[in-house]
Write a protein that holds these residues in place. Structure first.
Motif, PDB file in Angstrom:
ATOM      1  N   LYS A 115      -1.176 -17.621  -3.046  1.00 16.72           N
ATOM      2  CA  LYS A 115       0.316 -17.332  -3.477  1.00 16.72           C
ATOM      3  C   LYS A 115       1.137 -18.080  -2.408  1.00 16.72           C
ATOM      4  O   LYS A 115       2.345 -18.400  -2.994  1.00 16.72           O
ATOM      5  CB  LYS A 115       0.355 -16.028  -3.570  1.00 16.72           C
ATOM      6  CG  LYS A 115      -0.488 -15.198  -4.628  1.00 16.72           C
ATOM      7  CD  LYS A 115      -0.462 -13.854  -4.868  1.00 16.72           C
ATOM      8  CE  LYS A 115      -1.185 -13.329  -5.924  1.00 16.72           C
ATOM      9  NZ  LYS A 115      -1.407 -11.831  -5.709  1.00 16.72           N
TER      10      LYS A 115
ATOM     11  N   GLY B 268       1.929  -9.207  -6.290  1.00 18.02           N
ATOM     12  CA  GLY B 268       0.717  -8.660  -7.106  1.00 18.02           C
ATOM     13  C   GLY B 268       1.482  -8.495  -8.553  1.00 18.02           C
ATOM     14  O   GLY B 268       2.502  -9.112  -8.751  1.00 18.02           O
ATOM     15  N   ASN B 269       0.868  -7.632  -9.307  1.00 16.40           N
ATOM     16  CA  ASN B 269       1.358  -7.446 -10.669  1.00 16.40           C
ATOM     17  C   ASN B 269       2.858  -6.886 -10.651  1.00 16.40           C
ATOM     18  O   ASN B 269       3.819  -7.442 -11.174  1.00 16.40           O
ATOM     19  CB  ASN B 269       0.698  -6.741 -11.500  1.00 16.40           C
ATOM     20  CG  ASN B 269      -0.819  -7.384 -12.034  1.00 16.40           C
ATOM     21  OD1 ASN B 269      -0.779  -8.548 -12.553  1.00 16.40           O
ATOM     22  ND2 ASN B 269      -1.883  -6.765 -11.793  1.00 16.40           N
TER      23      ASN B 269
ATOM     24  N   ASP C 285       3.324 -12.653   1.373  1.00 12.11           N
ATOM     25  CA  ASP C 285       1.898 -12.325   0.829  1.00 12.11           C
ATOM     26  C   ASP C 285       1.012 -12.745   2.095  1.00 12.11           C
ATOM     27  O   ASP C 285       1.330 -13.523   2.910  1.00 12.11           O
ATOM     28  CB  ASP C 285       1.746 -12.495  -0.430  1.00 12.11           C
ATOM     29  CG  ASP C 285       0.671 -11.750  -1.165  1.00 12.11           C
ATOM     30  OD1 ASP C 285       1.248 -11.028  -2.048  1.00 12.11           O
ATOM     31  OD2 ASP C 285      -0.440 -11.706  -0.661  1.00 12.11           O
TER      32      ASP C 285
HETATM   33  P1  ATP Z   1      -3.179  -8.840  -8.130  1.00 11.44           P
HETATM   34  O1  ATP Z   1      -3.632  -8.952  -9.656  1.00 11.44           O
HETATM   35  O2  ATP Z   1      -2.226 -10.169  -7.812  1.00 11.44           O
HETATM   36  O3  ATP Z   1      -4.089  -8.801  -7.050  1.00 11.44           O
HETATM   37  P2  ATP Z   1      -2.181  -6.320  -7.899  1.00 11.44           P
HETATM   38  O4  ATP Z   1      -0.779  -5.597  -8.094  1.00 11.44           O
HETATM   39  O5  ATP Z   1      -3.333  -5.750  -8.851  1.00 11.44           O
HETATM   40  O6  ATP Z   1      -2.044  -7.831  -8.104  1.00 11.44           O
HETATM   41  P3  ATP Z   1      -2.744  -5.181  -5.207  1.00 11.44           P
HETATM   42  O7  ATP Z   1      -4.163  -5.262  -4.785  1.00 11.44           O
HETATM   43  O8  ATP Z   1      -1.893  -4.064  -5.548  1.00 11.44           O
HETATM   44  O9  ATP Z   1      -2.847  -6.270  -6.599  1.00 11.44           O
HETATM   45  O10 ATP Z   1      -1.921  -6.209  -4.283  1.00 11.44           O
HETATM   46  C1  ATP Z   1      -0.785  -6.418  -4.477  1.00 11.44           C
HETATM   47  C2  ATP Z   1      -0.111  -7.771  -3.582  1.00 11.44           C
HETATM   48  O11 ATP Z   1      -0.378  -7.282  -2.170  1.00 11.44           O
HETATM   49  C3  ATP Z   1      -1.118  -8.883  -3.772  1.00 11.44           C
HETATM   50  O12 ATP Z   1      -0.458 -10.201  -3.963  1.00 11.44           O
HETATM   51  C4  ATP Z   1      -1.940  -8.979  -2.432  1.00 11.44           C
HETATM   52  O13 ATP Z   1      -2.132 -10.279  -2.258  1.00 11.44           O
HETATM   53  C5  ATP Z   1      -0.842  -8.297  -1.631  1.00 11.44           C
HETATM   54  N1  ATP Z   1      -1.505  -7.893  -0.410  1.00 11.44           N
HETATM   55  C6  ATP Z   1      -2.711  -7.199  -0.121  1.00 11.44           C
HETATM   56  N2  ATP Z   1      -2.736  -6.718   1.078  1.00 11.44           N
HETATM   57  C7  ATP Z   1      -1.774  -7.231   1.866  1.00 11.44           C
HETATM   58  C8  ATP Z   1      -1.386  -7.287   3.186  1.00 11.44           C
HETATM   59  N3  ATP Z   1      -2.183  -6.753   4.050  1.00 11.44           N
HETATM   60  N4  ATP Z   1       0.014  -7.837   3.336  1.00 11.44           N
HETATM   61  C9  ATP Z   1       0.773  -8.428   2.622  1.00 11.44           C
HETATM   62  N5  ATP Z   1       0.432  -8.554   1.067  1.00 11.44           N
HETATM   63  C10 ATP Z   1      -0.802  -8.131   0.801  1.00 11.44           C
END
Ligand code: ATP
Length: 211
Positions: free
Chosen positions: A123, A94-95, A118
């Motif tokens: 991605k 994510g970010n 991920d």
């Molecule tokens: P983004 O804008 O890319 O969603 P973020 O940091 O706001 O970033 P988050 O919801 O915190 O998003 O998720 C972080 C990352 O973890 C994302 O790339 C998401 O796809 C990934 N993610 C979510 N659930 C899982 C999971 N069960 N297993 C692995 N990765 C996951």
């Protein structure tokens, strides 16, 4: 860390990378010795603590001379296994995860993120910061068997399940950036960095314990 260093207290061990980074800069600038006062001002650890820390590994500074920079550096390099590259994986691009993939850890120490995982189909298969993103479903099969450390930057809800998967895949250390408290077997070490708690705590301390 090797067995002969297990007697170093954990608080001291945690400061070693800090000392190491500063000494590397000193050595690069051609400095051959450093006093505990100079070190103290640079790394913001009081000089009595530095002297005690250094005494654990037999580096006794000489009065009026200080410490020999190259001796300390070679000790730290060995202790922190800096002669070998430590490969790390990251789960959750994510970010925060993306920022870590772009950040070059190997500039300051000998660790490198070699793979990322991920669940997001958009991605998986792409590269961020030169690191390939794999499907978390295939963690066990695709993970480099040399890797023992994982950085966890997923949302808190799936964190425990992913931690279980990481342990199952042979991971021995997790740097947990999620707010979740993880249950892991005793042999696995978790270092927890909750950025929002740290920020809140800083704000609280500023208000109630002004310096
Ligand atoms: P983004 O804008 O890319 O969603 P973020 O940091 O706001 O970033 P988050 O919801 O915190 O998003 O998720 C972080 C990352 O973890 C994302 O790339 C998401 O796809 C990934 N993610 C979510 N659930 C899982 C999971 N069960 N297993 C692995 N990765 C996951």
């Amino acid at each position: 860390m090797k067995n002969d260093q297990t007697k170093i207290p954990q608080a001291t061990a945690k400061r070693l990378p800090l000392y190491y980074r500063f000494l590397e800069n000193l050595s690069a600038s051609g400095k051959q010795r450093v006093s505990s006062t100079e070190l103290s001002e640079a790394v913001k650890v009081d000089s009595a603590t530095i002297r005690r820390d250094f005494s654990y590994f037999g580096a006794l500074g000489k009065k009026g001379y200080g410490y020999n920079v190259n001796y300390l550096l070679s000790f730290f390099r060995k202790t922190l296994d800096q002669d070998e590259l430590t490969k790390v994986i990251l789960v959750g691009v994510g970010n925060l995860g993306t920022a870590f993939l772009h950040y070059n850890f190997s500039k300051n120490n000998n660790t490198q993120i070699v793979m990322a995982f991920d669940v997001d189909e958009n991605k998986i298969g792409s590269e961020v910061g030169g690191v390939q993103i794999h499907n978390l479903k295939n963690l066990k099969e695709e993970m480099d068997p040399e890797v023992t450390v994982a950085i966890l930057t997923v949302p808190s809800a799936p964190a425990q399940k992913i931690a279980d998967q990481l342990v199952e895949a042979g991971i021995q250390g997790i740097l947990n950036f999620t707010p979740a408290r993880l249950d892991v077997p005793e042999k696995v070490r978790v270092h927890h960095i909750d950025l929002s708690v740290e920020l809140q705590s800083l704000v609280y301390f500023l208000k109630h314990y002004p310096v």
